[in-house]
Design a protein around this motif. Sequence first.
Motif, PDB file in Angstrom:
ATOM      1  N   ASP A   1      36.200  37.992  56.045  1.00 46.86           N
ATOM      2  CA  ASP A   1      36.849  38.645  54.923  1.00 46.86           C
ATOM      3  C   ASP A   1      35.767  39.125  53.961  1.00 46.86           C
ATOM      4  O   ASP A   1      34.600  38.749  54.074  1.00 46.86           O
ATOM      5  CB  ASP A   1      37.795  37.664  54.231  1.00 46.86           C
ATOM      6  CG  ASP A   1      38.856  38.371  53.397  1.00 46.86           C
ATOM      7  OD1 ASP A   1      38.863  39.613  53.353  1.00 46.86           O
ATOM      8  OD2 ASP A   1      39.689  37.665  52.797  1.00 46.86           O
ATOM      9  N   ASP A   2      36.137  39.973  53.029  1.00 48.76           N
ATOM     10  CA  ASP A   2      35.216  40.469  52.012  1.00 48.76           C
ATOM     11  C   ASP A   2      35.890  40.316  50.660  1.00 48.76           C
ATOM     12  O   ASP A   2      36.714  41.147  50.276  1.00 48.76           O
ATOM     13  CB  ASP A   2      34.862  41.926  52.281  1.00 48.76           C
ATOM     14  CG  ASP A   2      33.841  42.480  51.274  1.00 48.76           C
ATOM     15  OD1 ASP A   2      33.500  41.756  50.324  1.00 48.76           O
ATOM     16  OD2 ASP A   2      33.404  43.628  51.441  1.00 48.76           O
ATOM     17  N   PRO A   3      35.554  39.257  49.920  1.00 50.42           N
ATOM     18  CA  PRO A   3      36.235  39.010  48.643  1.00 50.42           C
ATOM     19  C   PRO A   3      35.982  40.086  47.609  1.00 50.42           C
ATOM     20  O   PRO A   3      36.727  40.204  46.637  1.00 50.42           O
ATOM     21  CB  PRO A   3      35.668  37.659  48.187  1.00 50.42           C
ATOM     22  CG  PRO A   3      34.367  37.526  48.910  1.00 50.42           C
ATOM     23  CD  PRO A   3      34.564  38.212  50.229  1.00 50.42           C
ATOM     24  N   ASP A   4      34.922  40.888  47.778  1.00 49.50           N
ATOM     25  CA  ASP A   4      34.626  41.940  46.813  1.00 49.50           C
ATOM     26  C   ASP A   4      35.376  43.233  47.097  1.00 49.50           C
ATOM     27  O   ASP A   4      35.372  44.148  46.256  1.00 49.50           O
ATOM     28  CB  ASP A   4      33.116  42.225  46.801  1.00 49.50           C
ATOM     29  CG  ASP A   4      32.313  41.044  46.282  1.00 49.50           C
ATOM     30  OD1 ASP A   4      32.809  40.344  45.379  1.00 49.50           O
ATOM     31  OD2 ASP A   4      31.199  40.810  46.791  1.00 49.50           O
ATOM     32  N   LEU A   5      35.998  43.345  48.253  1.00 51.27           N
ATOM     33  CA  LEU A   5      36.726  44.566  48.599  1.00 51.27           C
ATOM     34  C   LEU A   5      38.118  44.504  47.975  1.00 51.27           C
ATOM     35  O   LEU A   5      38.920  43.631  48.300  1.00 51.27           O
ATOM     36  CB  LEU A   5      36.831  44.705  50.115  1.00 51.27           C
ATOM     37  CG  LEU A   5      37.427  46.021  50.635  1.00 51.27           C
ATOM     38  CD1 LEU A   5      36.538  47.198  50.276  1.00 51.27           C
ATOM     39  CD2 LEU A   5      37.639  45.950  52.141  1.00 51.27           C
ATOM     40  N   GLU A   6      38.394  45.430  47.063  1.00 48.21           N
ATOM     41  CA  GLU A   6      39.656  45.429  46.337  1.00 48.21           C
ATOM     42  C   GLU A   6      40.484  46.663  46.677  1.00 48.21           C
ATOM     43  O   GLU A   6      39.935  47.728  46.969  1.00 48.21           O
ATOM     44  CB  GLU A   6      39.409  45.382  44.833  1.00 48.21           C
ATOM     45  CG  GLU A   6      38.706  44.113  44.371  1.00 48.21           C
ATOM     46  CD  GLU A   6      38.578  44.078  42.861  1.00 48.21           C
ATOM     47  OE1 GLU A   6      39.591  43.792  42.186  1.00 48.21           O
ATOM     48  OE2 GLU A   6      37.476  44.353  42.353  1.00 48.21           O
TER      49      GLU A   6
END
Length: 241
Positions: free
Chosen positions: A198-203
Amino acid sequence: MTAPSTVTALPARIGGAVIATAVRGLAAARPAEKPMHPVGRVLRGTLERHGLQPGIGVPFVDEAGTDDVLARESKGIGLPPGLPDIHGLAIKVPLDGASADDVAADPVEGGGRHADVLLSTNGWGPLSRFLVVPSLGMTTRPLTTLFPYRGPRGPVLLGARYVAEHRVELAVAGPRSDWRVFADLHLEAPDPETGQADDPDLEFDAILNELPGLPNYDWVRRVRAPSYAIARRSRRSSDQQ
């Protein structure tokens, strides 16, 4: 017709109120980077748009083309495997010559460099397409945008159905019309050894980053914007901890 009918708007408003209430509860119980859809994985993909005839007056739907996109498959609540959850598919579509790598680092408001399409597991019928429906997995139920866009010829919804584990058909429909497929989304398979991180910075934000030709209705903005604001505040709170 320039606005959804009362019959169409009412279930969408109810769905939006339910989502906003749920997000407030989740954010209060677990301030996190993603109070909405906290569990997910990011995949690269290719969106092949076949075009649509007769069209709806929106080039993204009507015209053929190929887009390299970023997608995130997620669980809305984050329940353990085996329990029904609200599954989501978010698609980040680059615009104006931007690439998938370019928009991966874009802020929440991409400045017109990308559009975000958010779909959740819903029904597929004339009324159920406006209601969130839990499912046991990403591929077991159709997904829709839940809220209609303001198309040039009336309300428009986008929908998706997995026809294979990594292939998704995208379709378009009016509030009560049949769905028509206009594109195929081919997702890259995760590495069998490492999986897909996952990429927590991708919004994603479907209110700030609209598809050209498919803006949100003002009432949709009023219903959805509070949920996104709650999520952003929760994210900032988590970052400061």
